[in-house]
Design an enzyme around this catalytic site. Structure first.
Site, mmCIF file in Angstrom:
data_model
loop_
_atom_site.group_PDB
_atom_site.id
_atom_site.type_symbol
_atom_site.label_atom_id
_atom_site.label_comp_id
_atom_site.label_asym_id
_atom_site.label_seq_id
_atom_site.Cartn_x
_atom_site.Cartn_y
_atom_site.Cartn_z
ATOM 1 N N CYS A 90 55.423 37.563 35.325
ATOM 2 C CA CYS A 90 55.159 37.418 36.769
ATOM 3 C C CYS A 90 56.072 38.350 37.545
ATOM 4 C CB CYS A 90 55.409 35.983 37.222
ATOM 5 S SG CYS A 90 54.293 34.748 36.547
ATOM 6 N N CYS A 168 56.804 27.655 30.964
ATOM 7 C CA CYS A 168 56.041 28.675 31.688
ATOM 8 C C CYS A 168 55.140 27.954 32.681
ATOM 9 C CB CYS A 168 55.226 29.534 30.724
ATOM 10 S SG CYS A 168 54.252 30.817 31.567
ATOM 11 N N GLN A 271 37.741 34.305 30.504
ATOM 12 C CA GLN A 271 38.602 34.453 31.662
ATOM 13 C C GLN A 271 39.804 33.527 31.532
ATOM 14 O OE1 GLN A 271 38.621 36.613 33.964
ATOM 15 N NE2 GLN A 271 36.557 37.479 34.062
ATOM 16 N N ASP A 369 30.258 43.594 35.184
ATOM 17 C CA ASP A 369 31.655 43.139 35.110
ATOM 18 C C ASP A 369 32.380 43.973 34.066
ATOM 19 O OD1 ASP A 369 34.023 41.756 35.153
ATOM 20 O OD2 ASP A 369 33.244 39.928 34.231
ATOM 21 N N CYS A 395 38.143 44.572 37.811
ATOM 22 C CA CYS A 395 39.551 44.295 37.550
ATOM 23 C C CYS A 395 40.409 45.527 37.805
ATOM 24 C CB CYS A 395 39.749 43.793 36.118
ATOM 25 S SG CYS A 395 39.224 44.955 34.842
#
Length: 438
Positions: A90, A168, A271, A369, A395
């Site tokens: 992150c 996490c 996903q 996609d 993406c």
């Protein structure tokens, strides 16, 4: 008298500056101006005055790290994860979710406007929970011979070194709770120094674990793994190499979407954010404005994440996917759900498609996609099909912008832009756009 060469010692002077941040880019870096050029600052937020270490100084831009915050933004929040400052998973837990979303939306709109010449504007943000959303994670394993300990975790930012995790918070709670006992169990194996990685996935019928091991496991190690899987009700898979997957126990994993059941292999792409995936699919179906007599083409369809839900509402839908195993799984899932108006084909969509058996069908709506490389190989064929509507799930904003130019130059207009907050706290910008024929 002999003379010996002595290289001059290079002296590097660290430059420290004080600036006021005015923006946040899509990657979560603060943006300021210094010496007439953009300065990108990790760890800084808009409105903050910060002291910055310059780490890279180019002709047109510079990059720095926050050394000290002089004035703090109201959008700065306390990261929930104790590993945030070291772990590379992150980058934006110090940023409020609202600011993360707005900065990504601005970055997406700015890029599309620059590349297309239009006044692009993100008119919809599709978001979910900022924590506890990831249903899939791969944790690296590294045995340290000196300390005789096993490290298990994610990579540090810009490094191959692992950060040993105790938790996490972005993982689904069921997976997060497995981290300490899983680490303890793996540390007890005889093969502890010959483990590659471990993958955790939360299917709708329970969690599963895949262990990559670099040499055959002795019977005692297998027994410990099986005991662990029974205690925590895990589907257990062993991977002795990158091609082989041995299911030790458990059912076939699946997830549900639009009242359909989609089975998958642990190595199949699904996903990561299941909650947002449901919202994304629902919005795509709404934008396609599906009618009973529609014929829909779904390109880069995977195992039918969009294809199968579309099949519930239209006359015919065809899914095309480059990975043969995913196309086969899609066909299996169509049969499993009694959808007889759905067909799947395998084809490399970067190659010519004109001779393919599905290519000449009279499709009036298209969904695609693609992966990060985009869909340059099929844009001309989509234009040739002349569908009424095209929904593009992306993406990678750069390849989305590139492919959009082809559609816009061929008589389509950009009707809707949605930001998909698929990966909160990271720099990933995912989006979905709707094109309609003029």
């Amino acid at each position: 008298m002999a003379q010996f060469y002595s290289a001059k010692r290079r002296v590097t002077t660290r430059q420290i500056v004080t600036v006021t941040v005015h923006d946040l880019d899509g990657l979560g870096q603060g943006v300021a101006r210094h010496n007439g050029k953009a300065l990108f600052i990790s760890g800084a937020l808009p409105g903050e005055q910060v002291e910055v270490d310059i780490v890279e100084d180019k002709r047109a831009w510079a990059r720095g790290k926050t050394r000290r915050i002089i004035t703090k933004s109201s959008e700065r929040v306390t990261p929930r994860c104790p590993h945030f400052s070291q772990c590379g998973g992150c980058q934006q837990q110090h940023v409020s979710p609202a600011l993360q979303q707005s900065s990504k939306a601005k970055a997406l709109a700015r890029l599309l406007s620059q590349q297309t010449g239009l006044e692009a504007e993100v008119d919809l943000v599709i978001a979910g929970e900022p924590y506890g959303y990831r249903r899939r994670a791969r944790l690296g394993l590294s045995y340290q011979p000196r300390s005789k300990t096993l490290q298990m975790g994610f990579r540090q930012a810009g490094s191959n070194d692992l950060v040993s995790l105790t938790q996490c918070p972005v993982l689904k709670p069921e997976l997060n709770a497995l981290i300490p006992p899983l680490h303890q169990m793996l540390s007890s194996l005889q093969a502890v120094s010959r483990l590659g990685h471990v993958e955790l996935v939360l299917a709708d019928n329970g969690p599963l674990l895949v262990l990559r091991h670099l040499e055959p496991l002795i019977a005692e190690d297998r027994r410990k793994l099986e005991q662990f899987s029974h205690k925590y009700q895990l589907m257990l898979y062993l991977a002795p190499d990158s091609e082989t997957l041995e299911q030790v126990n458990g059912e076939m994993p699946f997830y549900r979407i639009h009242d359909l059941t989609l089975t998958f292999s642990p190595r199949d792409f699904i996903q990561v954010n299941g909650g947002l995936n449901e919202k994304m699919v629902s919005q795509a179906l709404a934008w396609l404005d599906l009618q009973p007599d529609d014929r829909v083409l779904d390109l880069f369809c995977g195992m039918g994440n969009f294809t199968l839900p579309v099949g519930k509402y239209v006359e015919n839908v065809t899914g095309v996917e480059g990975v043969a195993a995913l196309a086969a799984k899609g066909a299996y899932n169509a049969s499993l759900n009694d959808l007889h108006n759905v067909a799947f084909f395998q084809h490399n969509l970067e190659a010519d498609v004109t001779a393919q058996p599905w290519a000449a069908e009279g499709f009036n709506k298209v969904l695609l996609d693609p992966a990060r490389a985009g869909a340059a190989g099929v844009m001309d064929h989509i234009i040739k099909l002349a569908p009424q509507r095209v929904v593009y799930v992306s993406c990678n904003p750069s390849t989305l912008a590139r492919d959009s130019q082809n559609l816009l130059a061929s008589g389509y207009q950009l009707e809707r832009i949605a930001l998909l907050d698929m990966f909160p706290h990271t720099g990933h910008v995912e989006s979905m756009v709707l094109f309609g024929r003029k």
